[in-house]
Design a protein around this motif. Structure first.
Motif, short mmCIF file in Angstrom:
data_model
loop_
_atom_site.label_atom_id
_atom_site.label_comp_id
_atom_site.label_asym_id
_atom_site.label_seq_id
_atom_site.Cartn_x
_atom_site.Cartn_y
_atom_site.Cartn_z
N VAL A 37 46.72 29.65 29.30
CA VAL A 37 45.37 29.93 29.42
C VAL A 37 45.15 30.51 30.78
CG1 VAL A 37 43.01 29.08 29.51
CG2 VAL A 37 44.69 28.16 27.79
N ALA A 38 45.71 30.20 31.66
CA ALA A 38 45.17 30.80 33.21
C ALA A 38 45.92 32.15 33.22
CB ALA A 38 45.98 29.81 34.00
N ILE A 39 47.15 32.29 32.73
CA ILE A 39 47.53 33.75 32.62
C ILE A 39 47.04 34.81 32.03
CG2 ILE A 39 49.74 35.19 31.94
CD1 ILE A 39 51.58 32.41 32.66
N ALA A 40 46.43 34.23 30.65
CA ALA A 40 45.70 35.08 29.81
C ALA A 40 44.25 35.50 30.53
CB ALA A 40 45.38 34.33 28.42
N TRP A 41 43.74 34.47 31.04
CA TRP A 41 42.46 34.79 31.88
C TRP A 41 42.69 35.84 32.81
CZ3 TRP A 41 40.74 33.83 36.90
CH2 TRP A 41 39.17 33.97 37.01
N LEU A 42 43.79 35.64 33.68
CA LEU A 42 44.02 36.67 34.78
C LEU A 42 44.30 37.89 34.38
CD1 LEU A 42 46.20 34.41 37.31
CD2 LEU A 42 43.67 35.21 37.58
N ALA A 43 45.29 38.02 33.17
CA ALA A 43 45.33 39.06 32.72
C ALA A 43 44.01 39.98 32.12
CB ALA A 43 46.36 39.12 31.49
N TRP A 44 43.41 39.20 31.30
CA TRP A 44 42.25 39.83 30.70
C TRP A 44 41.22 40.45 31.92
CZ3 TRP A 44 40.06 41.38 26.52
CH2 TRP A 44 38.52 41.59 26.28
N HIS A 45 41.15 39.43 33.10
CA HIS A 45 40.11 39.99 33.99
C HIS A 45 40.70 41.03 34.84
CE1 HIS A 45 36.75 37.13 34.25
NE2 HIS A 45 37.36 36.54 33.49
N GLY A 46 42.18 41.19 34.82
CA GLY A 46 42.72 41.92 35.78
C GLY A 46 42.55 43.64 34.90
N ILE A 47 42.64 43.44 33.58
CA ILE A 47 42.55 44.60 32.62
C ILE A 47 41.04 45.08 32.64
CG2 ILE A 47 42.64 45.54 30.46
CD1 ILE A 47 45.20 43.86 30.14
N ALA A 48 40.12 44.17 32.71
CA ALA A 48 38.66 44.55 32.65
C ALA A 48 38.39 45.24 33.95
CB ALA A 48 37.81 43.33 32.35
N ASN A 49 38.92 44.80 35.07
CA ASN A 49 38.53 45.26 36.25
C ASN A 49 39.14 46.61 36.49
OD1 ASN A 49 37.43 45.12 39.06
ND2 ASN A 49 39.90 44.83 39.66
N PHE A 50 40.18 46.65 36.09
CA PHE A 50 40.92 48.34 35.98
C PHE A 50 40.11 49.33 35.26
CE2 PHE A 50 43.61 51.36 34.11
CZ PHE A 50 44.22 51.82 35.30
N ILE A 51 39.76 48.90 33.95
CA ILE A 51 39.12 49.75 33.23
C ILE A 51 37.66 50.08 33.74
CG2 ILE A 51 37.81 49.80 30.86
CD1 ILE A 51 40.13 48.18 29.73
N GLY A 52 36.92 49.09 34.31
CA GLY A 52 35.77 49.35 34.97
C GLY A 52 35.63 50.23 36.21
N ASN A 53 36.79 49.91 37.01
CA ASN A 53 37.02 51.00 38.10
C ASN A 53 37.34 52.42 37.58
OD1 ASN A 53 36.61 49.00 39.98
ND2 ASN A 53 38.51 48.46 39.98
N ALA A 54 38.27 52.43 36.83
CA ALA A 54 38.48 53.69 36.23
C ALA A 54 37.59 54.55 35.83
CB ALA A 54 39.70 53.67 35.09
N ARG A 55 36.48 53.74 35.05
CA ARG A 55 35.34 54.42 34.50
C ARG A 55 34.40 54.83 35.46
NH1 ARG A 55 34.02 50.55 29.23
NH2 ARG A 55 35.58 51.44 27.95
N ALA A 56 34.27 54.07 36.70
CA ALA A 56 33.38 54.32 37.79
C ALA A 56 33.71 55.49 38.40
CB ALA A 56 33.29 53.06 38.64
N LEU A 57 35.27 55.94 38.57
CA LEU A 57 35.77 56.84 39.18
C LEU A 57 35.84 57.90 38.21
CD1 LEU A 57 38.60 55.31 41.11
CD2 LEU A 57 36.39 56.25 42.18
N GLY A 58 35.71 57.86 36.88
CA GLY A 58 35.62 59.06 35.95
C GLY A 58 37.04 59.24 35.68
N VAL A 59 38.02 58.34 35.59
CA VAL A 59 39.52 58.51 35.44
C VAL A 59 39.60 58.22 33.88
CG1 VAL A 59 41.74 57.91 35.91
CG2 VAL A 59 40.22 57.99 37.69
#
Length: 396
Positions: A37-59
């Motif tokens: 559960v901890a690994i899944a939570w970290l992976a989910w938040h890591g992917i969500a953080n990457f997608i949010g930063n990419a959208r903010a930069l227009g990538v």
């Protein structure tokens, strides 16, 4: 009379089993679930953080860039590739280049390792000493340093294009090794594939015929038929074959197929370094074969070389192949050092050129990881199949 102790009721066993399970197995299972559960939570938040930063930069995110035009050349390509080709084609070219290095280095390293392994077991002191020196020297020199030596020192001593060494239709100079290339039309290619398939199938049938102990006349007739069936497709379309020989054209070499100096240096560095480890693995496998096997081979008239290849090696490989598989996988992963000398492999093209041009860092590095993982899984599968076949042959 003393009373007998009452036997435990069968109904008490499920309760005892439940208590044992809750005391011994349940904590471990709970810990594993918490970790997952901890690994899944970290992976989910890591992917969500990457997608949010990419959208903010227009990538842009995704693998749609693979259809775009690459716009660059690759020095060595086993298929047609140009600036108008797509990034997908560039990834295919890089993968084929990496596979070429792995196959060449694995084959050369295996041959050298077998010679060194038997040399270390030789009764001749000079051969035994030279083989031991080979292992101790080359396995203690870093692989990258060996690659640099072959690329910047040994190959740099080769002559220029005008003074190329000519070995028949082969040219060797400081630009690389140039081999003749077979020119095939599509019809000739299909005929060649049909001939190879016929050769494989008929060879299997011939081996089975030998095992069934057919007479010599039947085997000779069967071999003649096999040869005729294999050569028939090639004879029909012989006019469609051609040979493109490399020739010196001023300060360049035209025609043929070029093996770049980077490929030669990388192959030599990988094969020599890993052969030192493979030699020890093969030597351990050879030593595991009982002495009685070699003595029995000598009693039936087998010489040293024939006994080694017919009796000793098949038995030694059963123990040597599993650890050797790990060394072959290490060789495949170490081929990524090609980026240090500019050879266009997966790491150089996908993790370098494609990443820098597209800016798709996560996608490019994910492709690099998946490609190297796929190559190593294929190596493991191939070695396991060979090892399983050796064990089946040993049980007969």
């Amino acid at each position: 009379m003393t009373a007998r102790p009452h036997a435990k009721s069968p109904r008490a066993l499920p309760g005892a089993f439940g208590r044992a399970f809750s005391m011994e197995r349940l904590p471990g299972l709970v810990g594993q679930m918490v970790l997952l559960v901890a690994i899944a939570w970290l992976a989910w938040h890591g992917i969500a953080n990457f997608i949010g930063n990419a959208r903010a930069l227009g990538v842009s995110i995704g693998f749609g860039f693979l259809r775009n035009e690459a716009g660059f050349e690759i020095a060595q390509s086993m298929i047609s590739f140009g600036p108008a080709s797509s990034y997908r084609d560039a990834i295919v070219v890089a993968t084929l280049n990496s596979l070429l290095v792995v196959v060449l280095a694995s084959g050369l390293g295996t041959l050298v390792a077998l010679c060194v392994a038997f040399g270390r077991l030789s009764t001749h002191p000079l051969i035994r000493g030279a083989s031991s020196l080979y292992v101790e020297v080359f396995r203690n020199i870093p692989m990258l340093l060996q690659i640099f030596f072959w690329y910047f020192s040994a190959l740099a001593l080769l002559p220029g294009v005008a003074d190329s060494y000519e070995l028949g239709a082969v040219l060797l100079n400081n630009r690389g090794l140039f081999l003749p290339r077979l020119l095939l039309t599509s019809t000739a290619l299909w005929a060649l594939m049909a001939a190879l398939l016929a050769f494989v199938l008929l060879s299997i049938a011939l081996v089975r015929a030998v095992r069934l102990r057919f007479g010599p006349l039947v085997l000779v007739f069967f071999s003649a038929v096999m040869l005729a069936l294999c050569l028939a497709p090639l004879i029909v379309i012989h006019v469609q074959f051609g040979l493109d020989r490399p020739t010196v054209e001023g300060f360049n070499v035209g025609g043929g197929f070029a093996l770049l100096p980077e490929l030669i240096a990388l192959t030599l560095g990988l094969s020599i370094y890993n052969s030192a480890f493979l030699a020890e693995i093969f030597r351990a496998g050879i030593l595991s074969v009982p002495r009685g096997q070699t003595e029995a081979a000598a009693t039936v008239g087998l010489t040293g070389v024939r006994a080694a290849f017919l009796v000793t090696l098949p038995q030694a490989m059963r123990l040597a192949l599993p650890p050797a598989a790990g060394q072959y996988q290490t060789l495949a992963k170490a081929s990524s050092l090609a980026a240090a000398i500019g050879y266009p492999d997966i790491m150089q093209i996908v993790g370098g050129t494609v990443l820098s041009q597209t800016g798709q860092a996560l996608e490019a590095m994910a492709l690099v990881v998946l490609l190297y993982a796929a190559i190593n899984l294929v190596i493991a599968l191939a070695v396991n199949l060979v090892n399983r076949r050796l064990f089946r042959a040993g049980r007969r």
